[in-house]
Design an enzyme around this catalytic site. Sequence first.
Site, PDB file in Angstrom:
ATOM      1  CG  ASN A 112       0.794 -19.315  -0.298  1.00 17.73           C
ATOM      2  OD1 ASN A 112       0.520 -18.441   0.527  1.00 17.73           O
ATOM      3  ND2 ASN A 112       1.284 -20.500   0.049  1.00 17.73           N
ATOM      4  CG  HIS A 158      35.806  16.454 -18.048  1.00 22.18           C
ATOM      5  ND1 HIS A 158      36.372  15.370 -17.422  1.00 22.18           N
ATOM      6  CD2 HIS A 158      35.989  16.257 -19.376  1.00 22.18           C
ATOM      7  CE1 HIS A 158      36.907  14.571 -18.334  1.00 22.18           C
ATOM      8  NE2 HIS A 158      36.678  15.076 -19.532  1.00 22.18           N
ATOM      9  CB  SER A 279      14.918  32.193   0.916  1.00 22.19           C
ATOM     10  OG  SER A 279      15.475  32.512   2.181  1.00 22.19           O
ATOM     11  CE  LYS A 285      18.786  31.207  -2.225  1.00 22.76           C
ATOM     12  NZ  LYS A 285      19.235  30.085  -1.432  1.00 22.76           N
ATOM     13  CD  GLU A 292      17.153  22.608  -3.992  1.00 28.45           C
ATOM     14  OE1 GLU A 292      18.005  22.598  -3.107  1.00 28.45           O
ATOM     15  OE2 GLU A 292      16.293  23.507  -4.092  1.00 28.45           O
ATOM     16  CE1 TYR A 319       3.567 -15.354   0.438  1.00 26.55           C
ATOM     17  CE2 TYR A 319       3.350 -16.645   2.438  1.00 26.55           C
ATOM     18  CZ  TYR A 319       3.274 -15.439   1.784  1.00 26.55           C
ATOM     19  OH  TYR A 319       2.918 -14.312   2.479  1.00 26.55           O
ATOM     20  CD  GLN A 324       2.082  -9.680   5.371  1.00 27.61           C
ATOM     21  OE1 GLN A 324       1.304 -10.609   5.226  1.00 27.61           O
ATOM     22  NE2 GLN A 324       2.244  -9.066   6.529  1.00 27.61           N
TER      23      GLN A 324
HETATM   24  N1  ARG Z   1      -0.658 -11.074   3.220  1.00 27.93           N
HETATM   25  C1  ARG Z   1       0.047 -12.153   2.636  1.00 27.93           C
HETATM   26  C2  ARG Z   1       1.183 -11.623   1.762  1.00 27.93           C
HETATM   27  O1  ARG Z   1       1.159 -10.477   1.448  1.00 27.93           O
HETATM   28  C3  ARG Z   1      -0.852 -12.978   1.804  1.00 27.93           C
HETATM   29  C4  ARG Z   1      -0.407 -14.386   1.638  1.00 27.93           C
HETATM   30  C5  ARG Z   1      -0.413 -15.071   2.909  1.00 27.93           C
HETATM   31  N2  ARG Z   1      -0.248 -16.484   2.739  1.00 27.93           N
HETATM   32  C6  ARG Z   1      -0.101 -17.272   3.780  1.00 27.93           C
HETATM   33  N3  ARG Z   1       0.054 -18.522   3.531  1.00 27.93           N
HETATM   34  N4  ARG Z   1      -0.086 -16.808   5.001  1.00 27.93           N
HETATM   35  O2  ARG Z   1       2.109 -12.318   1.410  1.00 27.93           O
END
Ligand code: ARG
Length: 460
Positions: A112, A158, A279, A285, A292, A319, A324
Amino acid sequence: MAEKKMWGGRFRQKTAALVEEYTQSVSYDRLMYRQDIAGSTAHARMLARQGIIAQEDAERIVSGLAQIREEIESGSFQWRTEMEDVHMNIESRLSELVGDAGKRLHTGRSRNDQVALDFRLYVSDAIREWQEQVRAVIAELVKQAAQHVDTLLPGCTHMQPAQPVSLGHHLLAFAWMLRRDYDRMADCDKRTRVCPLGAAALAGTTYPLDPASVAEELGMFGTFRNSMDAVSDRDFAMEAMFSGSLVMAHLSRLCEELIIWANPNFGYIYLPDAYATGSSIMPQKKNPDVAEIMRGKVGRVYGSLMTLLTTVKGLPMTYNRDLQEDKEPFMDTDKTVSSSLALMAGMLSELRFNTGRMAAVMRSGFLNATELADYLVGKGVPFREAHHITGAAVALAEDNGKALEDLSVDEFRSVSELIGDDVYAVLDYEAAVARRKTQGGTGPGSVRAQLEELGAWLGA
Ligand code: ARG
Protein backbone atom coordinates in the site's frame (compact mmCIF):
# COMPACT_ATOMS: atom_id res chain seq x y z
CA MET A 1 -1.19 -25.96 -6.55
CA ALA A 2 0.98 -24.70 -9.40
CA GLU A 3 2.53 -21.67 -7.76
CA LYS A 4 2.32 -20.26 -4.25
CA LYS A 5 1.16 -16.64 -4.20
CA MET A 6 3.30 -14.30 -2.12
CA TRP A 7 0.26 -13.82 0.07
CA GLY A 8 -0.82 -17.47 -0.27
CA GLY A 9 -0.07 -18.74 3.25
CA ARG A 10 -3.67 -19.10 4.34
CA PHE A 11 -5.12 -20.04 0.96
CA ARG A 12 -6.04 -23.65 0.08
CA GLN A 13 -7.64 -23.10 -3.31
CA LYS A 14 -6.03 -21.85 -6.48
CA THR A 15 -7.15 -18.40 -7.70
CA ALA A 16 -9.72 -18.69 -10.48
CA ALA A 17 -8.23 -17.86 -13.87
CA LEU A 18 -10.74 -15.10 -14.51
CA VAL A 19 -10.04 -13.58 -11.12
CA GLU A 20 -6.35 -13.57 -11.84
CA GLU A 21 -6.95 -11.76 -15.11
CA TYR A 22 -9.48 -9.36 -13.59
CA THR A 23 -7.37 -8.34 -10.62
CA GLN A 24 -3.95 -8.18 -12.23
CA SER A 25 -2.35 -4.83 -12.94
CA VAL A 26 1.03 -5.97 -14.20
CA SER A 27 -0.03 -5.58 -17.82
CA TYR A 28 0.14 -1.81 -17.31
CA ASP A 29 1.80 -1.04 -13.99
CA ARG A 30 4.99 -2.66 -15.28
CA LEU A 31 5.62 0.79 -16.78
CA MET A 32 6.48 1.83 -13.20
CA TYR A 33 9.38 -0.59 -12.93
CA ARG A 34 12.01 2.15 -12.69
CA GLN A 35 10.19 3.88 -9.86
CA ASP A 36 9.57 0.56 -8.10
CA ILE A 37 13.24 -0.35 -8.26
CA ALA A 38 14.35 3.11 -7.14
CA GLY A 39 11.93 2.98 -4.19
CA SER A 40 12.97 -0.52 -3.15
CA THR A 41 16.66 0.36 -3.44
CA ALA A 42 16.20 3.37 -1.17
CA HIS A 43 14.10 1.32 1.24
CA ALA A 44 16.73 -1.45 1.46
CA ARG A 45 19.55 1.01 2.11
CA MET A 46 17.52 2.69 4.84
CA LEU A 47 16.73 -0.68 6.46
CA ALA A 48 20.46 -1.35 6.67
CA ARG A 49 21.28 2.14 7.96
CA GLN A 50 18.72 1.64 10.69
CA GLY A 51 20.18 -1.76 11.60
CA ILE A 52 16.94 -3.53 10.63
CA ILE A 53 18.63 -5.75 8.03
CA ALA A 54 22.31 -6.58 7.60
CA GLN A 55 24.46 -4.38 5.38
CA GLU A 56 25.36 -7.42 3.19
CA ASP A 57 21.68 -8.18 2.66
CA ALA A 58 21.06 -4.60 1.57
CA GLU A 59 23.95 -4.84 -0.86
CA ARG A 60 22.60 -8.08 -2.33
CA ILE A 61 19.17 -6.50 -2.68
CA VAL A 62 20.54 -3.40 -4.37
CA SER A 63 22.62 -5.33 -6.88
CA GLY A 64 19.78 -7.79 -7.50
CA LEU A 65 17.45 -4.89 -8.24
CA ALA A 66 20.01 -3.39 -10.62
CA GLN A 67 20.20 -6.69 -12.45
CA ILE A 68 16.41 -6.88 -12.66
CA ARG A 69 16.35 -3.43 -14.17
CA GLU A 70 18.76 -4.61 -16.85
CA GLU A 71 16.66 -7.69 -17.49
CA ILE A 72 13.56 -5.55 -17.91
CA GLU A 73 15.28 -3.07 -20.19
CA SER A 74 16.84 -5.77 -22.35
CA GLY A 75 13.48 -7.53 -22.63
CA SER A 76 14.57 -10.78 -20.97
CA PHE A 77 12.49 -10.28 -17.81
CA GLN A 78 9.59 -12.73 -17.51
CA TRP A 79 6.50 -10.76 -16.54
CA ARG A 80 3.95 -13.08 -14.93
CA THR A 81 0.27 -12.31 -14.65
CA GLU A 82 -0.10 -14.66 -11.71
CA MET A 83 2.28 -12.37 -9.82
CA GLU A 84 -0.41 -9.69 -10.07
CA ASP A 85 1.53 -6.48 -10.24
CA VAL A 86 4.89 -4.89 -10.91
CA HIS A 87 5.79 -4.97 -7.22
CA MET A 88 5.39 -8.72 -6.74
CA ASN A 89 6.90 -9.54 -10.11
CA ILE A 90 10.07 -7.71 -9.18
CA GLU A 91 10.14 -8.94 -5.59
CA SER A 92 9.72 -12.57 -6.54
CA ARG A 93 12.48 -12.33 -9.13
CA LEU A 94 14.66 -10.71 -6.48
CA SER A 95 14.14 -13.68 -4.18
CA GLU A 96 15.09 -15.98 -7.04
CA LEU A 97 18.27 -14.00 -7.57
CA VAL A 98 19.44 -13.28 -4.02
CA GLY A 99 17.46 -15.70 -1.86
CA ASP A 100 16.69 -14.77 1.74
CA ALA A 101 18.08 -11.24 1.39
CA GLY A 102 15.38 -10.59 -1.19
CA LYS A 103 12.74 -11.87 1.19
CA ARG A 104 13.85 -9.26 3.75
CA LEU A 105 13.20 -6.30 1.44
CA HIS A 106 9.55 -6.00 2.36
CA THR A 107 10.30 -5.50 6.07
CA GLY A 108 8.39 -2.53 7.47
CA ARG A 109 6.68 -1.97 4.15
CA SER A 110 3.34 -2.83 2.59
CA ARG A 111 2.33 -2.79 -1.03
CA ASN A 112 0.00 0.00 0.00
CA ASP A 113 2.75 2.48 0.77
CA GLN A 114 4.92 0.94 -1.92
CA VAL A 115 2.42 1.51 -4.70
CA ALA A 116 1.68 5.02 -3.43
CA LEU A 117 5.41 5.79 -3.60
CA ASP A 118 5.90 4.27 -7.05
CA PHE A 119 2.90 6.04 -8.47
CA ARG A 120 3.90 9.39 -6.96
CA LEU A 121 7.35 9.08 -8.49
CA TYR A 122 5.85 8.01 -11.80
CA VAL A 123 3.41 10.93 -11.89
CA SER A 124 6.11 13.36 -10.79
CA ASP A 125 8.51 12.14 -13.48
CA ALA A 126 5.76 12.56 -16.07
CA ILE A 127 4.85 16.07 -14.89
CA ARG A 128 8.47 17.11 -15.08
CA GLU A 129 8.66 15.86 -18.64
CA TRP A 130 5.46 17.70 -19.53
CA GLN A 131 6.99 20.84 -18.11
CA GLU A 132 10.00 20.56 -20.41
CA GLN A 133 7.68 19.94 -23.34
CA VAL A 134 5.50 22.91 -22.42
CA ARG A 135 8.65 24.99 -22.28
CA ALA A 136 9.56 23.79 -25.79
CA VAL A 137 6.17 24.84 -27.16
CA ILE A 138 6.54 28.25 -25.50
CA ALA A 139 9.99 28.57 -27.09
CA GLU A 140 8.51 27.94 -30.55
CA LEU A 141 5.74 30.47 -29.96
CA VAL A 142 8.30 33.02 -28.82
CA LYS A 143 10.47 32.34 -31.87
CA GLN A 144 7.55 32.87 -34.25
CA ALA A 145 6.27 35.87 -32.32
CA ALA A 146 9.68 37.54 -32.51
CA GLN A 147 9.45 37.35 -36.32
CA HIS A 148 6.01 38.90 -36.35
CA VAL A 149 5.94 41.76 -33.87
CA ASP A 150 4.99 44.11 -36.73
CA THR A 151 2.82 41.71 -38.72
CA LEU A 152 -0.83 42.71 -38.36
CA LEU A 153 -3.94 40.62 -38.61
CA PRO A 154 -7.57 41.11 -37.67
CA GLY A 155 -8.07 40.45 -33.98
CA CYS A 156 -11.46 38.92 -33.31
CA THR A 157 -14.09 38.83 -30.63
CA HIS A 158 -17.14 36.62 -31.22
CA MET A 159 -15.02 35.28 -34.10
CA GLN A 160 -15.82 38.56 -35.87
CA PRO A 161 -13.14 41.03 -37.02
CA ALA A 162 -12.68 43.54 -34.19
CA GLN A 163 -9.42 45.49 -34.11
CA PRO A 164 -6.04 45.05 -35.73
CA VAL A 165 -3.50 43.23 -33.58
CA SER A 166 0.09 42.14 -33.88
CA LEU A 167 0.50 38.49 -34.91
CA GLY A 168 3.29 38.31 -32.34
CA HIS A 169 0.86 39.45 -29.68
CA HIS A 170 -1.69 36.86 -30.78
CA LEU A 171 0.87 34.04 -30.61
CA LEU A 172 2.15 35.17 -27.23
CA ALA A 173 -1.37 34.96 -25.80
CA PHE A 174 -0.88 31.20 -26.12
CA ALA A 175 2.61 31.40 -24.65
CA TRP A 176 1.22 33.00 -21.49
CA MET A 177 -1.49 30.35 -21.21
CA LEU A 178 1.14 27.65 -21.41
CA ARG A 179 3.35 29.48 -18.97
CA ARG A 180 0.54 29.17 -16.41
CA ASP A 181 0.35 25.46 -17.23
CA TYR A 182 4.04 25.14 -16.51
CA ASP A 183 3.66 26.85 -13.14
CA ARG A 184 0.58 24.78 -12.33
CA MET A 185 2.54 21.60 -13.00
CA ALA A 186 5.42 22.78 -10.82
CA ASP A 187 2.95 23.44 -8.03
CA CYS A 188 1.32 20.04 -8.48
CA ASP A 189 4.75 18.41 -8.34
CA LYS A 190 5.31 19.84 -4.85
CA ARG A 191 2.41 17.82 -3.54
CA THR A 192 3.15 14.80 -5.72
CA ARG A 193 6.78 14.26 -4.85
CA VAL A 194 6.10 13.56 -1.18
CA CYS A 195 7.19 10.19 0.22
CA PRO A 196 4.54 7.87 1.72
CA LEU A 197 6.98 5.06 2.51
CA GLY A 198 6.78 4.10 6.17
CA ALA A 199 2.99 4.36 6.27
CA ALA A 200 3.08 0.58 5.73
CA ALA A 201 -0.38 -1.01 5.32
CA LEU A 202 -2.25 1.88 6.97
CA ALA A 203 -1.06 2.38 10.54
CA GLY A 204 2.68 2.94 10.32
CA THR A 205 5.14 0.32 11.50
CA THR A 206 6.90 -1.00 14.59
CA TYR A 207 10.30 -1.02 12.86
CA PRO A 208 12.44 2.06 13.52
CA LEU A 209 12.31 3.32 9.92
CA ASP A 210 13.72 6.64 8.79
CA PRO A 211 11.30 7.87 6.11
CA ALA A 212 12.99 11.27 5.78
CA SER A 213 16.25 9.72 4.55
CA VAL A 214 14.35 7.66 1.95
CA ALA A 215 12.57 10.79 0.78
CA GLU A 216 15.88 12.58 0.47
CA GLU A 217 17.55 9.75 -1.44
CA LEU A 218 14.64 9.77 -3.89
CA GLY A 219 14.81 13.53 -4.39
CA MET A 220 11.42 14.10 -2.81
CA PHE A 221 10.21 17.25 -1.08
CA GLY A 222 9.26 15.62 2.20
CA THR A 223 7.42 12.79 3.90
CA PHE A 224 3.85 11.86 4.76
CA ARG A 225 2.33 13.11 8.01
CA ASN A 226 -0.48 10.60 8.49
CA SER A 227 -0.15 6.96 7.52
CA MET A 228 -3.84 6.52 6.73
CA ASP A 229 -3.88 9.53 4.44
CA ALA A 230 -0.59 8.42 2.90
CA VAL A 231 -1.92 5.11 1.57
CA SER A 232 -5.31 6.40 0.46
CA ASP A 233 -4.40 9.74 -1.10
CA ARG A 234 -4.53 10.00 -4.89
CA ASP A 235 -5.06 13.77 -5.02
CA PHE A 236 -1.72 14.22 -6.76
CA ALA A 237 -2.81 12.07 -9.70
CA MET A 238 -6.04 14.00 -10.11
CA GLU A 239 -4.23 17.31 -9.86
CA ALA A 240 -1.79 16.14 -12.50
CA MET A 241 -4.64 15.03 -14.73
CA PHE A 242 -6.31 18.40 -14.25
CA SER A 243 -3.06 20.10 -15.26
CA GLY A 244 -3.00 17.78 -18.26
CA SER A 245 -6.63 18.56 -19.03
CA LEU A 246 -6.03 22.29 -18.98
CA VAL A 247 -2.94 22.13 -21.13
CA MET A 248 -4.92 20.02 -23.62
CA ALA A 249 -7.71 22.61 -23.56
CA HIS A 250 -5.12 25.26 -24.39
CA LEU A 251 -3.56 23.18 -27.15
CA SER A 252 -6.98 22.52 -28.64
CA ARG A 253 -7.72 26.25 -28.74
CA LEU A 254 -4.50 26.79 -30.61
CA CYS A 255 -5.42 23.85 -32.88
CA GLU A 256 -8.74 25.46 -33.60
CA GLU A 257 -7.05 28.69 -34.70
CA LEU A 258 -4.65 26.76 -36.91
CA ILE A 259 -7.51 24.83 -38.48
CA ILE A 260 -9.41 28.04 -39.20
CA TRP A 261 -6.32 29.84 -40.42
CA ALA A 262 -5.49 26.96 -42.75
CA ASN A 263 -8.89 27.19 -44.42
CA PRO A 264 -8.25 28.93 -47.78
CA ASN A 265 -11.04 31.42 -47.02
CA PHE A 266 -8.77 32.69 -44.27
CA GLY A 267 -5.50 31.61 -45.84
CA TYR A 268 -3.37 32.96 -42.99
CA ILE A 269 -1.02 30.00 -42.71
CA TYR A 270 0.71 27.41 -44.82
CA LEU A 271 0.51 24.10 -43.01
CA PRO A 272 3.81 22.26 -43.16
CA ASP A 273 3.41 19.17 -45.38
CA ALA A 274 4.93 17.02 -42.68
CA TYR A 275 2.05 17.93 -40.37
CA ALA A 276 -0.85 17.65 -42.81
CA THR A 277 -2.51 14.89 -44.77
CA GLY A 278 -4.31 14.64 -48.07
CA SER A 279 -7.73 13.44 -49.09
CA SER A 280 -8.15 10.10 -50.82
CA ILE A 281 -10.74 11.55 -53.19
CA MET A 282 -10.16 15.32 -53.48
CA PRO A 283 -6.68 15.94 -54.85
CA GLN A 284 -6.60 19.65 -53.98
CA LYS A 285 -7.00 19.07 -50.26
CA LYS A 286 -4.49 19.48 -47.49
CA ASN A 287 -6.09 18.63 -44.20
CA PRO A 288 -4.98 19.82 -40.78
CA ASP A 289 -5.41 16.34 -39.26
CA VAL A 290 -2.79 16.71 -36.57
CA ALA A 291 -4.56 19.76 -35.17
CA GLU A 292 -7.92 18.03 -35.50
CA ILE A 293 -6.81 14.85 -33.75
CA MET A 294 -5.20 16.89 -30.99
CA ARG A 295 -8.45 18.78 -30.54
CA GLY A 296 -10.22 15.44 -30.53
CA LYS A 297 -7.96 13.88 -27.94
CA VAL A 298 -8.98 16.39 -25.29
CA GLY A 299 -12.05 14.30 -24.53
CA ARG A 300 -10.14 11.25 -23.38
CA VAL A 301 -7.97 13.37 -21.08
CA TYR A 302 -11.01 15.00 -19.45
CA GLY A 303 -12.56 11.54 -19.29
CA SER A 304 -9.58 10.11 -17.44
CA LEU A 305 -9.78 12.87 -14.86
CA MET A 306 -13.48 12.08 -14.36
CA THR A 307 -12.65 8.38 -14.11
CA LEU A 308 -10.37 8.83 -11.13
CA LEU A 309 -12.51 11.51 -9.48
CA THR A 310 -15.33 9.00 -9.63
CA THR A 311 -13.19 6.11 -8.39
CA VAL A 312 -12.13 7.90 -5.21
CA LYS A 313 -15.56 9.33 -4.49
CA GLY A 314 -17.05 7.75 -1.38
CA LEU A 315 -14.10 5.42 -0.73
CA PRO A 316 -13.75 4.62 2.95
CA MET A 317 -10.38 4.85 4.64
CA THR A 318 -7.75 3.69 3.75
CA TYR A 319 -6.33 1.72 0.86
CA ASN A 320 -9.05 0.02 -1.17
CA ARG A 321 -8.31 -2.06 -4.21
CA ASP A 322 -10.44 0.33 -6.26
CA LEU A 323 -7.38 2.55 -6.19
CA GLN A 324 -5.64 0.21 -8.62
CA GLU A 325 -7.84 1.93 -11.21
CA ASP A 326 -5.72 5.07 -10.81
CA LYS A 327 -2.95 4.05 -13.17
CA GLU A 328 -4.46 3.46 -16.58
CA PRO A 329 -6.24 6.83 -16.76
CA PHE A 330 -3.05 8.58 -15.78
CA MET A 331 -0.92 6.59 -18.18
CA ASP A 332 -3.27 7.33 -21.05
CA THR A 333 -3.25 11.00 -20.09
CA ASP A 334 0.52 11.01 -19.96
CA LYS A 335 0.80 9.51 -23.42
CA THR A 336 -1.73 11.94 -24.87
CA VAL A 337 -0.37 15.09 -23.22
CA SER A 338 3.21 14.23 -23.95
CA SER A 339 2.72 13.34 -27.62
CA SER A 340 0.46 16.34 -28.19
CA LEU A 341 3.00 18.77 -26.74
CA ALA A 342 5.78 17.25 -28.83
CA LEU A 343 3.71 17.50 -32.01
CA MET A 344 2.64 21.06 -31.30
CA ALA A 345 6.26 22.14 -30.88
CA GLY A 346 7.18 20.50 -34.17
CA MET A 347 4.20 21.92 -36.04
CA LEU A 348 4.83 25.45 -34.77
CA SER A 349 8.49 25.34 -35.70
CA GLU A 350 7.58 24.74 -39.35
CA LEU A 351 4.54 26.98 -39.57
CA ARG A 352 4.68 29.80 -42.13
CA PHE A 353 2.34 32.76 -42.22
CA ASN A 354 0.80 34.46 -45.25
CA THR A 355 1.25 37.97 -43.92
CA GLY A 356 0.05 39.59 -47.16
CA ARG A 357 -3.24 37.77 -46.87
CA MET A 358 -3.64 38.81 -43.22
CA ALA A 359 -3.04 42.47 -44.16
CA ALA A 360 -5.53 42.30 -47.05
CA VAL A 361 -8.25 40.78 -44.87
CA MET A 362 -7.55 43.31 -42.15
CA ARG A 363 -8.00 46.23 -44.55
CA SER A 364 -11.36 44.96 -45.70
CA GLY A 365 -13.13 44.65 -42.37
CA PHE A 366 -13.47 48.22 -40.97
CA LEU A 367 -11.09 47.27 -38.17
CA ASN A 368 -10.16 50.93 -37.75
CA ALA A 369 -13.71 51.99 -36.86
CA THR A 370 -12.83 52.23 -33.15
CA GLU A 371 -10.04 54.63 -34.13
CA LEU A 372 -12.54 56.95 -35.81
CA ALA A 373 -14.79 56.88 -32.74
CA ASP A 374 -11.83 57.68 -30.48
CA TYR A 375 -10.83 60.48 -32.88
CA LEU A 376 -14.27 62.04 -32.49
CA VAL A 377 -14.07 61.68 -28.71
CA GLY A 378 -10.81 63.61 -28.97
CA LYS A 379 -12.78 66.38 -30.66
CA GLY A 380 -15.19 66.57 -27.71
CA VAL A 381 -17.95 64.23 -28.92
CA PRO A 382 -19.37 61.98 -26.16
CA PHE A 383 -18.34 58.36 -26.83
CA ARG A 384 -21.85 56.99 -27.39
CA GLU A 385 -22.49 59.66 -30.00
CA ALA A 386 -19.07 59.09 -31.58
CA HIS A 387 -19.94 55.41 -31.81
CA HIS A 388 -23.16 56.30 -33.65
CA ILE A 389 -21.47 58.67 -36.10
CA THR A 390 -18.78 56.08 -36.83
CA GLY A 391 -21.49 53.53 -37.54
CA ALA A 392 -22.90 55.90 -40.13
CA ALA A 393 -19.45 56.32 -41.69
CA VAL A 394 -19.04 52.53 -41.87
CA ALA A 395 -22.44 52.20 -43.56
CA LEU A 396 -21.50 54.91 -46.06
CA ALA A 397 -18.19 53.23 -46.87
CA GLU A 398 -19.83 49.83 -47.14
CA ASP A 399 -22.47 51.17 -49.54
CA ASN A 400 -19.69 52.50 -51.75
CA GLY A 401 -17.55 49.38 -51.54
CA LYS A 402 -14.80 51.32 -49.78
CA ALA A 403 -12.72 51.06 -46.64
CA LEU A 404 -13.06 53.89 -44.09
CA GLU A 405 -9.69 55.33 -45.05
CA ASP A 406 -10.87 55.52 -48.70
CA LEU A 407 -13.68 57.98 -47.88
CA SER A 408 -12.98 61.57 -48.94
CA VAL A 409 -13.03 64.38 -46.41
CA ASP A 410 -16.30 65.55 -47.94
CA GLU A 411 -17.81 62.12 -47.48
CA PHE A 412 -16.62 62.12 -43.86
CA ARG A 413 -18.10 65.60 -43.36
CA SER A 414 -21.50 64.26 -44.45
CA VAL A 415 -21.56 62.25 -41.20
CA SER A 416 -19.74 64.74 -38.96
CA GLU A 417 -18.52 68.32 -39.46
CA LEU A 418 -15.76 67.64 -36.97
CA ILE A 419 -13.83 65.28 -39.22
CA GLY A 420 -10.85 66.82 -41.00
CA ASP A 421 -7.71 65.88 -42.93
CA ASP A 422 -6.01 64.66 -39.80
CA VAL A 423 -8.35 61.64 -39.69
CA TYR A 424 -6.26 59.61 -42.14
CA ALA A 425 -3.24 59.35 -39.86
CA VAL A 426 -5.56 58.10 -37.12
CA LEU A 427 -7.14 55.47 -39.36
CA ASP A 428 -3.76 54.02 -40.29
CA TYR A 429 -3.68 50.40 -39.06
CA GLU A 430 -0.06 50.36 -37.98
CA ALA A 431 -0.59 53.58 -36.06
CA ALA A 432 -3.70 52.12 -34.42
CA VAL A 433 -1.72 49.15 -33.17
CA ALA A 434 1.23 51.30 -32.10
CA ARG A 435 -1.06 53.50 -29.97
CA ARG A 436 -1.90 50.48 -27.79
CA LYS A 437 1.29 50.77 -25.86
CA THR A 438 0.13 50.23 -22.30
CA GLN A 439 1.37 47.12 -20.53
CA GLY A 440 0.05 43.97 -22.15
CA GLY A 441 -1.37 45.83 -25.14
CA THR A 442 -0.73 44.86 -28.75
CA GLY A 443 1.65 47.76 -29.50
CA PRO A 444 5.15 46.72 -30.64
CA GLY A 445 6.75 48.03 -27.45
CA SER A 446 4.50 45.88 -25.32
CA VAL A 447 5.02 42.84 -27.52
CA ARG A 448 8.80 43.28 -27.29
CA ALA A 449 8.53 43.59 -23.52
CA GLN A 450 6.60 40.30 -23.42
CA LEU A 451 9.20 38.67 -25.65
CA GLU A 452 11.91 39.85 -23.34
CA GLU A 453 10.17 38.56 -20.23
CA LEU A 454 9.42 35.17 -21.76
CA GLY A 455 12.89 34.99 -23.28
CA ALA A 456 14.47 35.58 -19.87
CA TRP A 457 12.24 32.90 -18.38
CA LEU A 458 13.15 30.42 -21.12
CA GLY A 459 16.84 31.19 -20.65
CA ALA A 460 16.69 30.68 -16.91
N1 ARG B 1 -1.57 -3.38 -7.67
C1 ARG B 1 -2.00 -2.71 -6.50
C2 ARG B 1 -2.46 -1.29 -6.83
O1 ARG B 1 -2.15 -0.84 -7.89
C3 ARG B 1 -0.90 -2.64 -5.51
C4 ARG B 1 -1.35 -2.52 -4.10
C5 ARG B 1 -2.07 -3.70 -3.70
N2 ARG B 1 -2.28 -3.72 -2.28
C6 ARG B 1 -3.03 -4.66 -1.73
N3 ARG B 1 -3.17 -4.59 -0.46
N4 ARG B 1 -3.61 -5.58 -2.44
O2 ARG B 1 -3.14 -0.64 -6.08
